[in-house]
Design a protein around this motif. Structure first.
Motif, mmCIF file in Angstrom:
data_model
loop_
_atom_site.group_PDB
_atom_site.id
_atom_site.type_symbol
_atom_site.label_atom_id
_atom_site.label_comp_id
_atom_site.label_asym_id
_atom_site.label_seq_id
_atom_site.Cartn_x
_atom_site.Cartn_y
_atom_site.Cartn_z
ATOM 1 N N ASP A 1 20.453 -15.153 -57.433
ATOM 2 C CA ASP A 1 20.032 -16.451 -57.987
ATOM 3 C C ASP A 1 18.578 -16.453 -58.456
ATOM 4 O O ASP A 1 17.868 -17.452 -58.340
ATOM 5 N N GLY A 2 18.110 -15.312 -58.982
ATOM 6 C CA GLY A 2 16.765 -15.258 -59.527
ATOM 7 C C GLY A 2 15.660 -15.105 -58.509
ATOM 8 O O GLY A 2 14.487 -15.372 -58.814
ATOM 9 N N ASN A 3 15.997 -14.628 -57.288
ATOM 10 C CA ASN A 3 14.975 -14.544 -56.243
ATOM 11 C C ASN A 3 14.078 -13.307 -56.339
ATOM 12 O O ASN A 3 13.344 -12.995 -55.403
ATOM 13 N N ARG A 4 14.132 -12.622 -57.479
ATOM 14 C CA ARG A 4 13.187 -11.531 -57.723
ATOM 15 C C ARG A 4 12.350 -11.783 -58.982
ATOM 16 O O ARG A 4 11.744 -10.873 -59.524
ATOM 17 N N THR A 5 12.330 -13.019 -59.430
ATOM 18 C CA THR A 5 11.576 -13.381 -60.630
ATOM 19 C C THR A 5 10.150 -13.804 -60.257
ATOM 20 O O THR A 5 9.813 -14.001 -59.079
ATOM 21 N N LEU A 6 9.316 -13.948 -61.278
ATOM 22 C CA LEU A 6 7.911 -14.288 -61.110
ATOM 23 C C LEU A 6 7.732 -15.542 -60.254
ATOM 24 O O LEU A 6 8.377 -16.563 -60.481
ATOM 25 N N GLY A 7 6.839 -15.437 -59.258
ATOM 26 C CA GLY A 7 6.529 -16.574 -58.407
ATOM 27 C C GLY A 7 7.503 -16.814 -57.288
ATOM 28 O O GLY A 7 7.351 -17.768 -56.520
ATOM 29 N N SER A 8 8.508 -15.967 -57.161
ATOM 30 C CA SER A 8 9.487 -16.105 -56.093
ATOM 31 C C SER A 8 8.979 -15.506 -54.790
ATOM 32 O O SER A 8 8.092 -14.639 -54.790
ATOM 33 N N LEU A 9 9.538 -15.959 -53.650
ATOM 34 C CA LEU A 9 9.417 -15.217 -52.407
ATOM 35 C C LEU A 9 10.415 -14.079 -52.535
ATOM 36 O O LEU A 9 11.613 -14.281 -52.417
ATOM 37 N N TYR A 10 9.916 -12.902 -52.819
ATOM 38 C CA TYR A 10 10.735 -11.787 -53.290
ATOM 39 C C TYR A 10 11.974 -11.553 -52.429
ATOM 40 O O TYR A 10 11.901 -11.421 -51.213
ATOM 41 N N ASP A 11 13.134 -11.546 -53.090
ATOM 42 C CA ASP A 11 14.439 -11.253 -52.517
ATOM 43 C C ASP A 11 14.926 -12.308 -51.533
ATOM 44 O O ASP A 11 15.947 -12.123 -50.884
ATOM 45 N N LEU A 12 14.204 -13.442 -51.458
ATOM 46 C CA LEU A 12 14.611 -14.495 -50.527
ATOM 47 C C LEU A 12 14.800 -15.850 -51.205
ATOM 48 O O LEU A 12 15.856 -16.459 -51.088
ATOM 49 N N ILE A 13 13.792 -16.322 -51.913
ATOM 50 C CA ILE A 13 13.846 -17.660 -52.513
ATOM 51 C C ILE A 13 13.357 -17.588 -53.959
ATOM 52 O O ILE A 13 12.246 -17.123 -54.223
ATOM 53 N N ALA A 14 14.178 -18.066 -54.886
ATOM 54 C CA ALA A 14 13.814 -18.074 -56.305
ATOM 55 C C ALA A 14 12.788 -19.168 -56.583
ATOM 56 O O ALA A 14 12.869 -20.274 -56.033
ATOM 57 N N SER A 15 11.836 -18.863 -57.427
ATOM 58 C CA SER A 15 10.855 -19.854 -57.853
ATOM 59 C C SER A 15 11.479 -20.838 -58.830
ATOM 60 O O SER A 15 12.448 -20.525 -59.522
ATOM 61 N N LYS A 16 10.915 -22.041 -58.885
ATOM 62 C CA LYS A 16 11.329 -23.017 -59.873
ATOM 63 C C LYS A 16 10.827 -22.580 -61.240
ATOM 64 O O LYS A 16 9.704 -22.112 -61.374
ATOM 65 N N LYS A 17 11.655 -22.724 -62.232
ATOM 66 C CA LYS A 17 11.267 -22.345 -63.589
ATOM 67 C C LYS A 17 10.859 -23.611 -64.339
ATOM 68 O O LYS A 17 11.699 -24.434 -64.699
ATOM 69 N N ILE A 18 9.559 -23.787 -64.517
ATOM 70 C CA ILE A 18 9.003 -24.997 -65.096
ATOM 71 C C ILE A 18 8.355 -24.656 -66.435
ATOM 72 O O ILE A 18 7.581 -23.696 -66.530
ATOM 73 N N ALA A 19 8.676 -25.426 -67.448
ATOM 74 C CA ALA A 19 8.165 -25.166 -68.797
ATOM 75 C C ALA A 19 6.636 -25.117 -68.802
ATOM 76 O O ALA A 19 5.975 -25.922 -68.139
ATOM 77 N N ASN A 20 6.107 -24.153 -69.538
ATOM 78 C CA ASN A 20 4.663 -23.995 -69.739
ATOM 79 C C ASN A 20 3.901 -23.623 -68.474
ATOM 80 O O ASN A 20 2.667 -23.750 -68.430
ATOM 81 N N SER A 21 4.602 -23.156 -67.432
ATOM 82 C CA SER A 21 3.902 -22.761 -66.208
ATOM 83 C C SER A 21 3.457 -21.310 -66.232
ATOM 84 O O SER A 21 2.688 -20.887 -65.366
ATOM 85 N N THR A 22 3.920 -20.533 -67.216
ATOM 86 C CA THR A 22 3.623 -19.107 -67.277
ATOM 87 C C THR A 22 2.859 -18.784 -68.553
ATOM 88 O O THR A 22 3.207 -19.260 -69.629
ATOM 89 N N ARG A 23 1.830 -17.959 -68.427
ATOM 90 C CA ARG A 23 1.079 -17.509 -69.588
ATOM 91 C C ARG A 23 1.759 -16.292 -70.205
ATOM 92 O O ARG A 23 2.423 -15.509 -69.522
ATOM 93 N N PRO A 24 1.594 -16.076 -71.512
ATOM 94 C CA PRO A 24 2.207 -14.927 -72.179
ATOM 95 C C PRO A 24 1.717 -13.598 -71.603
ATOM 96 O O PRO A 24 0.630 -13.517 -71.025
ATOM 97 N N ILE A 25 2.531 -12.558 -71.779
ATOM 98 C CA ILE A 25 2.137 -11.226 -71.356
ATOM 99 C C ILE A 25 0.807 -10.848 -72.019
ATOM 100 O O ILE A 25 0.605 -11.065 -73.213
ATOM 101 N N GLY A 26 -0.104 -10.294 -71.223
ATOM 102 C CA GLY A 26 -1.420 -9.933 -71.732
ATOM 103 C C GLY A 26 -2.473 -10.989 -71.510
ATOM 104 O O GLY A 26 -3.665 -10.738 -71.752
ATOM 105 N N GLU A 27 -2.069 -12.186 -71.040
ATOM 106 C CA GLU A 27 -3.024 -13.242 -70.710
ATOM 107 C C GLU A 27 -3.071 -13.418 -69.194
ATOM 108 O O GLU A 27 -2.148 -13.039 -68.482
#
Length: 330
Positions: free
Chosen positions: A229-255
């Protein structure tokens, strides 16, 4: 309301998730009193007398004052109004207001503002040397795999393996409850992480064991689609809890992105990404223990329950940079 947004440039600089008291300051269907104070690199706002934002930023030092007409959607109800009154400005004999105790967002790399110092923050990495850091399961800092340049601490690009080049690095000191601020910058397809409560007692191969704030290029790295359920994505508690995916919360790669971990004394833990809360849980609860039992950490007894541990920056063989690493012990 009263948060700080950098229009058409950096997006949200100070969303109000980091200041719950300020989130409740707005009065609907009533006149609201705003105050903005810009002195040097300090930008602060108040709403109805309540401190809302405290930003340190030196990108620009002057500019126009503007009243915004925001976009109007085709389905918006006609007749909506925003009205202003009592607009006043002072530009001479300006003195800073007294210090408050709200969260500080400091955009100046590896810098501690006066209020951050007052609140008990210190630099966990000094921006120049390896002082205070060693390799995981080592007595010294890795001789290869990491480099320091231009105020950035970076993992060198290798083969993308877990701790196979320079290896993870950890703080010499161990920490219990804390608040941890850090900036990180990803390259395309990169993987890394910030771990805490790392005891180095397991003697395992690969990355040292600990709870992790996942740092990942979700779009290009295959780990984003693994786990559950996405528990290895950015901002997650790795392999346990998926982070909420909120618009505009992530900067582009390289920033640069801003991470924040709060470990409270009552074992409640919160993750923020660019000022927006994306993960929240309490370790030691039946729900937490069930998640551990169903994860890759199920065979590590007492995973995540150490009273204190090292803080770790992960070498996953991809180019990832860190800066402005600050800690406050609670």
């Amino acid at each position: 309301s009263a948060g700080l947004y950098d229009e058409a440039r950096r997006g949200w600089l100070y969303p109000m998730d980091v200041n719950p008291a300020g989130q409740n300051a707005f009065k609907k269907d009533a006149w609201n009193k705003y105050r903005i104070e810009c002195i040097g690199s300090s930008i602060r706002t108040w709403l109805n007398g309540i401190p809302c934002t405290n930003l340190v930023d030196n990108l620009v030092s002057s500019g126009f004052i503007a009243l915004q007409v925001h976009s109007i959607g085709k389905n918006d109800t006609p007749g909506k109004q925003i009205r202003w009154r009592n607009i006043r400005i002072q530009t001479s004999n300006v003195k800073p207001s007294k210090a408050d105790n709200i969260f500080v967002v400091n955009m100046i790399p590896n810098d501690l503002s006066a209020q951050e110092k007052k609140e008990g923050f210190s630099l966990l990495w000094d921006g120049k040397t390896t002082n205070g850091w060693i390799g995981a399961y080592k007595d010294t800092f890795p001789a290869k795999g990491w480099n320091i340049a231009n105020g950035e601490l970076s993992v060198d690009k290798a083969a993308g393996g877990e701790s196979t080049n320079g290896g993870d690095i950890v703080t010499v000191k161990e920490y219990g409850p804390f608040e941890l601020k850090f900036d990180f910058k990803l390259t395309e397809g990169a993987n890394s992480g910030v771990k805490y409560f790392v005891t180095l007692s397991e003697g395992n191969k690969g990355s040292a064991i600990g709870m992790e704030y996942q740092i990942l290029d979700d779009l290009r790295h295959p780990d984003a689609k693994l786990g559950k359920d996405g528990n290895r994505t950015l901002g997650s508690l790795y392999d346990l809890i998926a982070s909420k995916k909120i618009a505009n919360s992530t900067r582009p790669i390289g920033e640069w992105n801003r991470g924040f971990i709060r470990v409270n004394k009552n074992n409640k833990i919160e993750y923020f990404l660019n000022g927006i809360k994306v993960t929240e849980f309490t370790r030691g609860t039946p729900e937490f223990n069930a998640l551990v039992a169903a994860s890759k950490y199920k065979d590590w007894k007492g995973f995540g329950m150490a009273p204190k541990g090292h803080i770790l920056l992960q070498d996953h063989g991809d180019r990832v940079s860190f800066r402005s690493i600050k800690i406050k012990e609670l």
